[in-house]
Scaffold this motif. Sequence first.
Motif, PDB file in Angstrom:
ATOM      1  N   ALA A   1     -10.048   1.874  -1.417  1.00 33.44           N
ATOM      2  CA  ALA A   1      -9.013   1.379  -0.510  1.00 33.44           C
ATOM      3  C   ALA A   1      -7.686   1.361  -1.275  1.00 33.44           C
ATOM      4  N   PRO A   2      -6.567   1.319  -0.565  1.00 39.23           N
ATOM      5  CA  PRO A   2      -5.285   1.185  -1.256  1.00 39.23           C
ATOM      6  C   PRO A   2      -5.237  -0.102  -2.081  1.00 39.23           C
ATOM      7  N   ASP A   3      -4.317  -0.142  -3.027  1.00 36.71           N
ATOM      8  CA  ASP A   3      -4.101  -1.319  -3.847  1.00 36.71           C
ATOM      9  C   ASP A   3      -3.935  -2.537  -2.923  1.00 36.71           C
ATOM     10  N   PRO A   4      -4.593  -3.657  -3.231  1.00 34.13           N
ATOM     11  CA  PRO A   4      -4.488  -4.845  -2.373  1.00 34.13           C
ATOM     12  C   PRO A   4      -3.045  -5.290  -2.120  1.00 34.13           C
ATOM     13  N   ARG A   5      -2.150  -5.037  -3.065  1.00 34.42           N
ATOM     14  CA  ARG A   5      -0.751  -5.425  -2.875  1.00 34.42           C
ATOM     15  C   ARG A   5      -0.070  -4.538  -1.825  1.00 34.42           C
ATOM     16  N   SER A   6      -0.445  -3.255  -1.762  1.00 34.37           N
ATOM     17  CA  SER A   6       0.082  -2.377  -0.706  1.00 34.37           C
ATOM     18  C   SER A   6      -0.442  -2.823   0.647  1.00 34.37           C
ATOM     19  N   VAL A   7      -1.725  -3.147   0.691  1.00 35.59           N
ATOM     20  CA  VAL A   7      -2.335  -3.628   1.935  1.00 35.59           C
ATOM     21  C   VAL A   7      -1.628  -4.910   2.382  1.00 35.59           C
ATOM     22  N   GLU A   8      -1.372  -5.816   1.439  1.00 36.19           N
ATOM     23  CA  GLU A   8      -0.750  -7.099   1.758  1.00 36.19           C
ATOM     24  C   GLU A   8       0.688  -6.936   2.247  1.00 36.19           C
ATOM     25  N   VAL A   9       1.481  -6.114   1.565  1.00 37.42           N
ATOM     26  CA  VAL A   9       2.876  -5.956   1.991  1.00 37.42           C
ATOM     27  C   VAL A   9       2.941  -5.280   3.358  1.00 37.42           C
ATOM     28  N   ALA A  10       2.049  -4.343   3.616  1.00 42.06           N
ATOM     29  CA  ALA A  10       2.006  -3.716   4.947  1.00 42.06           C
ATOM     30  C   ALA A  10       1.643  -4.759   5.997  1.00 42.06           C
ATOM     31  N   LYS A  11       0.628  -5.566   5.703  1.00 39.82           N
ATOM     32  CA  LYS A  11       0.175  -6.602   6.636  1.00 39.82           C
ATOM     33  C   LYS A  11       1.289  -7.606   6.936  1.00 39.82           C
ATOM     34  N   LEU A  12       2.063  -7.956   5.925  1.00 39.24           N
ATOM     35  CA  LEU A  12       3.187  -8.883   6.120  1.00 39.24           C
ATOM     36  C   LEU A  12       4.202  -8.346   7.134  1.00 39.24           C
ATOM     37  N   HIS A  13       4.209  -7.021   7.301  1.00 44.91           N
ATOM     38  CA  HIS A  13       5.145  -6.379   8.228  1.00 44.91           C
ATOM     39  C   HIS A  13       4.439  -5.828   9.473  1.00 44.91           C
ATOM     40  N   GLY A  14       3.223  -6.312   9.728  1.00 45.62           N
ATOM     41  CA  GLY A  14       2.516  -5.951  10.949  1.00 45.62           C
ATOM     42  C   GLY A  14       1.859  -4.587  10.947  1.00 45.62           C
ATOM     43  N   ILE A  15       1.565  -4.048   9.768  1.00 46.70           N
ATOM     44  CA  ILE A  15       0.947  -2.720   9.651  1.00 46.70           C
ATOM     45  C   ILE A  15      -0.369  -2.865   8.899  1.00 46.70           C
ATOM     46  N   ASP A  16      -1.423  -2.288   9.444  1.00 47.03           N
ATOM     47  CA  ASP A  16      -2.748  -2.375   8.817  1.00 47.03           C
ATOM     48  C   ASP A  16      -3.096  -1.038   8.164  1.00 47.03           C
ATOM     49  N   ILE A  17      -3.135  -1.020   6.831  1.00 48.44           N
ATOM     50  CA  ILE A  17      -3.539   0.191   6.111  1.00 48.44           C
ATOM     51  C   ILE A  17      -4.880  -0.006   5.398  1.00 48.44           C
ATOM     52  N   SER A  18      -5.577  -1.089   5.724  1.00 45.87           N
ATOM     53  CA  SER A  18      -6.804  -1.451   5.002  1.00 45.87           C
ATOM     54  C   SER A  18      -7.939  -0.449   5.190  1.00 45.87           C
ATOM     55  N   ALA A  19      -7.943   0.304   6.271  1.00 45.66           N
ATOM     56  CA  ALA A  19      -9.024   1.274   6.508  1.00 45.66           C
ATOM     57  C   ALA A  19      -8.787   2.607   5.809  1.00 45.66           C
TER      58      ALA A  19
ATOM     59  N   CYS B   1       1.602  10.665  -3.812  1.00 43.33           N
ATOM     60  CA  CYS B   1       1.993   9.941  -5.018  1.00 43.33           C
ATOM     61  C   CYS B   1       0.930  10.223  -6.075  1.00 43.33           C
ATOM     62  N   LEU B   2       0.953   9.521  -7.154  1.00 42.80           N
ATOM     63  CA  LEU B   2       0.042   9.810  -8.258  1.00 42.80           C
ATOM     64  C   LEU B   2      -1.419   9.512  -7.908  1.00 42.80           C
ATOM     65  N   GLY B   3      -1.727   8.281  -7.537  1.00 39.34           N
ATOM     66  CA  GLY B   3      -3.115   7.899  -7.343  1.00 39.34           C
ATOM     67  C   GLY B   3      -3.532   7.657  -5.910  1.00 39.34           C
ATOM     68  N   ASN B   4      -2.584   7.701  -4.972  1.00 37.02           N
ATOM     69  CA  ASN B   4      -2.855   7.444  -3.560  1.00 37.02           C
ATOM     70  C   ASN B   4      -3.376   6.021  -3.334  1.00 37.02           C
ATOM     71  N   ILE B   5      -2.833   5.067  -4.136  1.00 37.23           N
ATOM     72  CA  ILE B   5      -3.221   3.675  -3.912  1.00 37.23           C
ATOM     73  C   ILE B   5      -2.045   2.758  -3.603  1.00 37.23           C
ATOM     74  N   CYS B   6      -0.826   3.167  -3.931  1.00 37.74           N
ATOM     75  CA  CYS B   6       0.338   2.292  -3.720  1.00 37.74           C
ATOM     76  C   CYS B   6       1.335   2.887  -2.732  1.00 37.74           C
TER      77      CYS B   6
END
Length: 156
Positions: free
Chosen positions: A55-73, A13-18
Amino acid sequence: MLKNTPRSILFICLGNICRSPLAEGVMRHVWENSGRSEDIHFDSAGTNGYHTGDAPDPRSVEVAKLHGIDISAQRCRQLTRDDFYTFDLILGMDQVNMATLAQRKPEDTTAHIALFTDIAGVGDMEIPDPYFGDMSGFEEVYRMVLSSSKALAARI
């Protein structure tokens, strides 16, 4: 089904954050839970380097976490020339990404470059950039990435 099972897939994607870090995390999760034994390396990058090392945008991290996926690292990085030789598939999230990939790809690239949704077989729709919106946009991107990831896993 794709002709050959890819050994490596890079999401762009453009910035690799979302979008692309979310696609990387969701596709990895879908693949690991598919029961398939093939080992595939998943990664993501941006066409620009504005966020390299972040790190990815906090909103991407949060939506992933809401669905049981950890992208925070995950850490953002910029697309490199070597990526065109290292990865079997390079998948853009939208037509702007695709145009940049077409412009930057070396003539002798070994990677197959495609729009993520198109190669997944869900249509040639773009996955929109949710950056300037609210969490509902990130949830929409998650749903699109999930359906595309499931469809791509079934095609591999």
